[in-house]
Design an enzyme around this catalytic site. Structure first.
Site, mmCIF file in Angstrom:
data_model
loop_
_atom_site.group_PDB
_atom_site.id
_atom_site.type_symbol
_atom_site.label_atom_id
_atom_site.label_comp_id
_atom_site.label_asym_id
_atom_site.label_seq_id
_atom_site.Cartn_x
_atom_site.Cartn_y
_atom_site.Cartn_z
ATOM 1 N N PRO A 1 0.774 -1.197 0.000
ATOM 2 C CA PRO A 1 0.000 0.000 0.000
ATOM 3 C C PRO A 1 0.818 1.265 0.000
ATOM 4 O O PRO A 1 1.627 1.502 0.862
ATOM 5 C CB PRO A 1 -0.728 -0.069 1.328
ATOM 6 N N GLU A 2 0.539 2.053 -0.950
ATOM 7 C CA GLU A 2 0.695 3.477 -0.819
ATOM 8 C C GLU A 2 -0.735 3.945 -1.050
ATOM 9 O O GLU A 2 -1.584 3.139 -1.447
ATOM 10 C CB GLU A 2 1.657 4.022 -1.877
#
Length: 271
Positions: free
Chosen positions: A2-3
DNA sequence: ATGCGGACCTGTTAGC
DNA sequence: TGCTAACAGGTCCGCA
């Protein structure tokens, strides 16, 4: 995985498959995530209809009348809506099975992710209550960023990665935004002028918006719903380019460590 | 209040 | 080829 862009892509991917659908059952194979999954999840979510699929920072919020499921993907988590879920693999920790047969499957090898069930206003949850503004909202601008940095002697990179300053700026985009703004990642946050902070807030928005547009393809092992591998569609000018020429001036991109995280920048262009 | 290091985990890759 | 060490998208917590 995740970004922020990947989390937003995930939200958009799963929302159509589960919004307005009732949960039939919750299967938990591994409850030891960043925080243990509470018993309330499997007890209270079944029978509820998912009314909303929202995102705050990198948290995904599945809202029902009875409560909200708050999910964070950590470093290696993913959430997929499967119409034909195969047998669960090693790191498939949770299945949320819906009345229409859809299986929302949470996978996370490193188990830095989390699934939290709350009956209260999720934005008041202790993990969400003190978060800074969303980077893509208008209240996050140069003036805000400048004011937030007054008196701060720490590196600007850590300042923009601090969720109390602004949410959703991860390690890759911090390097990229600072590169685009021509700011040295080590520079003390409190010693950056207002015009440069305006430029920086703009580049943070641009870099995140662009990543969402091209499908959240920041990460090596991220594949969107269409199976298109990430990391290649999105042009990375600095991140992971140690020793390679700066696209602007040709001098070598350098890798340093700030706050125990790899940081990439051009010593010539970024001051 | 701010800032820093350690912690939580597993998998992949680089190097000897 | 095989073993070991370094490194990886996050972020909370406790201590100085």
């Amino acid at each position: 995985m995740p970004e922020l862009p990947e989390v937003e892509i995930t939200r958009r991917g799963i929302a159509p498959a589960i919004k307005g659908i009732a949960v039939k059952k919750v299967v938990i194979r591994q409850r030891r995530l960043r925080w243990p999954i509470s018993a309330g999840l499997a007890r209270e979510l079944p029978g509820e209809t998912v009314d909303s699929v929202d995102r705050r920072a990198k948290y995904l919020l599945l809202g029902t009348t009875a409560g909200t499921l708050i999910t964070h993907l950590g470093m290696s988590g993913s959430l997929r809506a499967l119409s034909n879920p195969g047998p669960a693999q090693k790191h498939d920790h949770v299945d949320i099975v819906f009345a229409n047969g859809t299986c929302l499957r949470f996978t996370d090898p490193r188990r830095f992710g989390s699934m939290l069930w709350t009956r209260r206003d999720p934005l008041r949850h202790r993990l969400l209550a003190r978060l800074g503004p969303e980077p893509l909202h208008p209240e996050f601008d140069g003036e805000y960023l400048y004011k937030s940095a007054r008196g701060r002697r720490g590196a600007i990179k850590l300042h923009i990665m601090n969720a109390a300053t602004v949410v959703g700026v991860g390690n890759i985009y911090a390097s990229e935004a600072l590169y685009a703004a021509g700011i040295n990642p080590r520079r003390a946050a409190g010693r950056i002028s207002l015009p440069r902070m305006q430029l920086l807030s703009d580049t943070i928005k641009l870099v995140l918006e662009n990543a969402i547009k091209v499908g959240g393809t920041t990460l090596r092992d991220f594949t969107g719903g269409d199976g298109q591998p990430g990391y290649f569609q999105l042009e990375l000018n600095a991140y992971d380019r140690d020793g390679q020429p700066c696209p602007g001036c040709g001098s070598a991109i350098r890798r340093i460590v700030i706050g125990q995280r790899s940081t990439f920048y051009c010593p010539h262009c970024q001051t």
